[in-house]
Scaffold this active site. Structure first.
Site, PDB file in Angstrom:
ATOM      1  N   GLY A  13       0.803  -1.210   0.000  1.00 34.09           N
ATOM      2  CA  GLY A  13       0.000   0.000   0.000  1.00 34.09           C
ATOM      3  C   GLY A  13       0.837   1.262   0.000  1.00 34.09           C
ATOM      4  CG  LEU A  60      -0.812   1.663  -4.020  1.00 35.69           C
ATOM      5  CD1 LEU A  60      -1.911   1.298  -5.015  1.00 35.69           C
ATOM      6  CD2 LEU A  60       0.190   0.522  -3.887  1.00 35.69           C
ATOM      7  N   GLY A  73       6.118   4.305  -8.494  1.00 39.23           N
ATOM      8  CA  GLY A  73       6.754   3.019  -8.757  1.00 39.23           C
ATOM      9  C   GLY A  73       5.731   1.903  -8.849  1.00 39.23           C
ATOM     10  CG  HIS A  74       3.448   0.761  -5.446  1.00 40.89           C
ATOM     11  ND1 HIS A  74       3.683   1.759  -4.519  1.00 40.89           N
ATOM     12  CD2 HIS A  74       3.941  -0.375  -4.891  1.00 40.89           C
ATOM     13  CE1 HIS A  74       4.263   1.235  -3.453  1.00 40.89           C
ATOM     14  NE2 HIS A  74       4.437  -0.057  -3.653  1.00 40.89           N
ATOM     15  CD  GLN A 133       7.268  -7.653   4.341  1.00 42.06           C
ATOM     16  OE1 GLN A 133       6.601  -8.533   3.797  1.00 42.06           O
ATOM     17  NE2 GLN A 133       7.762  -6.620   3.667  1.00 42.06           N
ATOM     18  CE  LYS A 191      12.145   1.498  -3.556  1.00 44.31           C
ATOM     19  NZ  LYS A 191      12.346   0.997  -2.159  1.00 44.31           N
ATOM     20  CG  ASP A 192      11.965  -3.496  -2.619  1.00 48.38           C
ATOM     21  OD1 ASP A 192      12.534  -3.035  -1.620  1.00 48.38           O
ATOM     22  OD2 ASP A 192      10.905  -3.041  -3.076  1.00 48.38           O
ATOM     23  CG  LEU A 209       9.204   7.309  -7.124  1.00 45.74           C
ATOM     24  CD1 LEU A 209       7.956   7.138  -7.977  1.00 45.74           C
ATOM     25  CD2 LEU A 209       9.187   8.676  -6.453  1.00 45.74           C
ATOM     26  CB  SER A 221       5.620   3.444   0.906  1.00 48.00           C
ATOM     27  OG  SER A 221       5.022   2.856  -0.235  1.00 48.00           O
TER      28      SER A 221
END
Length: 513
Positions: A33, A35, A38-39, A63, A154-155, A189, A191
């Site tokens: 969420g 958002l 990037g999302h 996590q 990015k991840d 970007l 969150s």
């Protein structure tokens, strides 16, 4: 594709998914969420490539560590819902913790990724984090059963771990990594960016700036890990407000630390700005970029791509010849062309070998040590190849081989789904077109020259039109133009003109040092 639904239960989700045809392709974007752009990029790509798009929003407690930001993690469900509707999402899945973990988290079955993928980068300072990530992602993949799932580069460590888990557990889903999206100032970007004050945001820019410094050194021929990391660290020393967590150079798939970049490396970085931990990375790729040429039958792809490959010093990969070869094999062995399991089982045991020594001649092809270069271009094979190529299992086998060939870069590949499916990361994508009438005329002249006069021009035109329709409507990896492809219409253009244009585009985009 239909009415938008926001669902909170697994029962509702699975009921909604059950209303779609089995031939429907489902794209899935899992998120936590809050958002952002990037999302949105992930969702847009899923919308472009799939019939149905499913997005999940779930802040996964599994996590987060004890001292991390689970409670204050940004939540903006109504704004997220509005964005999903705006982007054409079909199903938004927003389960509660109790819905996904009904027995609680203490006695939960979890997914433990391989240790070598979690002992570096973020895994070093976030023990248990990727166990939680792998558990929730695989749970969601099982619930949604997508054809493709989309994750941001990015991840990068998360992406590598998910790909490994999916491969190890033989999950029937393709994991798509999408480029990092940045603000105009270069900040990746996230969150968590909304945690930053104006002053902290200015400091956070040091992360992407340090990567840019290393990229500049890489482009000048610096491939040694210690020297590249020194570039990053030297730049960050100018920003004492930023506390470095790590800066590492690893292989992007295995996450093994590299001493030197031989083909490709992932330069990854994480740091604290105030109370906010941010990550960023970049790929440093020594491989020559891939040239992907797509287009309908008869547009001149094979000839043009062969000649462009020669001019650019790239290896030519004729994917169409691969599909023709396995189609010929099925016909030669009298297989029932409607028996997909038998066809896939037979093709799985086939050994293909391709050579293109002369750019002015068709690719030479061997299947199971038997040369079939002429046989695969028969009318019988031409009439059946779309039927075989449309089979999901066949395409998977061929794509595996094509990607293995392209793993080291430096290839020019042509087909109907090269830029969209086989090599979506290709450096230059060309969409070669010509009118059906022009393509039929070319094919008729080719057959005349070969002494085959069995079909009239009108019959060839009907065949080409039917094949276009079949390729565009096949359920798996349908034929279409990639969003970032450059269209080149070959009507009224000679071969040399088309080749020259493609060679110019490639050299302009990737000038040789």
């Amino acid at each position: 594709m239909g009415t938008f639904h926001r669902l909170t239960t697994t029962a509702g989700l699975q009921t909604a998914l059950g209303t779609f045809s089995p031939a429907t392709t489902v794209g899935f974007v899992p998120t936590m969420g809050a958002l952002h752009g990037g999302h949105a990029a992930l969702i847009r790509r899923a919308r472009q490539e799939c019939d149905v798009v499913v997005v999940s929003i779930f802040v996964n407690p599994l996590q987060f560590g004890p001292q991390e930001d689970l409670e204050r993690y940004p939540r903006a469900l109504e704004a997220d819902t509005a964005l999903c509707q705006q982007l054409g999402v079909d199903l938004l899945f927003v389960p509660s913790v109790a819905e996904l973990y009904p027995t609680g988290m203490k006695h939960l079955t979890v997914v433990e990724p391989p240790r070598e993928l979690t002992e570096h980068l973020c895994g070093r300072s976030r023990p248990g984090h990727f166990r939680g990530v792998a558990t929730i992602v695989l749970k969601l993949l099982h619930l949604v059963q997508p054809d493709r799932a989309y994750f941001g580069q990015k991840d990068a460590q998360q992406l590598a771990i998910i790909r490994r888990c999916v491969a190890d557990l033989n999950l029937d889903v393709e994991i798509i990594g999408c480029p990092i999206v940045r603000d105009a100032d270069g900040l990746a970007l996230s969150s968590r960016n909304q945690y930053l004050s104006a002053e902290e945001r200015a400091t956070a820019l040091a992360l992407s700036q340090s990567l840019e410094v290393a990229q500049a050194a890489f482009r000048q021929g610096c491939w040694d890990a210690s020297l590249l990391l020194a570039q990053v660290q030297d730049h960050l020393r100018q920003f004492p407000q930023l506390r470095l967590d790590y800066a590492e150079l690893v292989h992007p798939q295995t996450l093994v630390p590299l001493e030197r970049i031989e083909t490709v490396g992932l330069l990854a970085i994480a740091g604290w700005v105030g109370q906010t931990r941010l990550i960023d990375n970049c790929l440093l790729d020594r491989r020559r970029p891939i040239l992907a040429v797509d287009g309908p039958a008869g547009a001149g792809k094979s000839t043009v791509t062969r000649l462009a490959a020669q001019a650019l010093g790239l290896r030519y990969l004729d994917t169409g010849a691969m599909y023709r070869a396995v189609t010929w094999w099925c016909l030669e062995n009298n297989l029932d062309l409607h028996d997909e399991p038998a066809i896939v089982e037979a093709i799985a045991h086939c050994r293909l070998h391709l050579e293109s020594p002369d750019p002015h001649q068709p690719t030479r092809v061997w299947i199971n040590d038997r040369e079939v270069s002429q046989a695969i271009r028969s009318l019988e094979v031409t009439q059946r190849v779309s039927q075989i190529a449309a089979l999901r299992g066949v395409r998977r086998l061929m794509v595996q081989q094509q990607r293995a060939i392209g793993a080291h870069g430096g290839i020019a590949a042509e087909g109907r789904d090269i830029g969209t499916h086989v090599f979506p990361e290709a450096g230059l994508k060309i969409f070669l077109t010509a009118s059906p009438e022009e393509r039929a005329q070319r094919r008729w002249q080719e057959l005349q020259q070969q002494g085959h006069c069995d079909l009239s021009y009108e019959e060839l035109l009907a065949q080409i039109t039917a094949r276009d329709t079949a390729d565009q409507q096949r359920p798996y990896a349908p034929f279409r133009k990639a969003a970032d492809a450059i269209e080149v219409c070959t009507d009224n253009l000679g071969i040399d003109e088309v080749v020259s244009k493609i060679v110019h585009l490639y050299r302009s985009r990737f000038p040789q040092p």
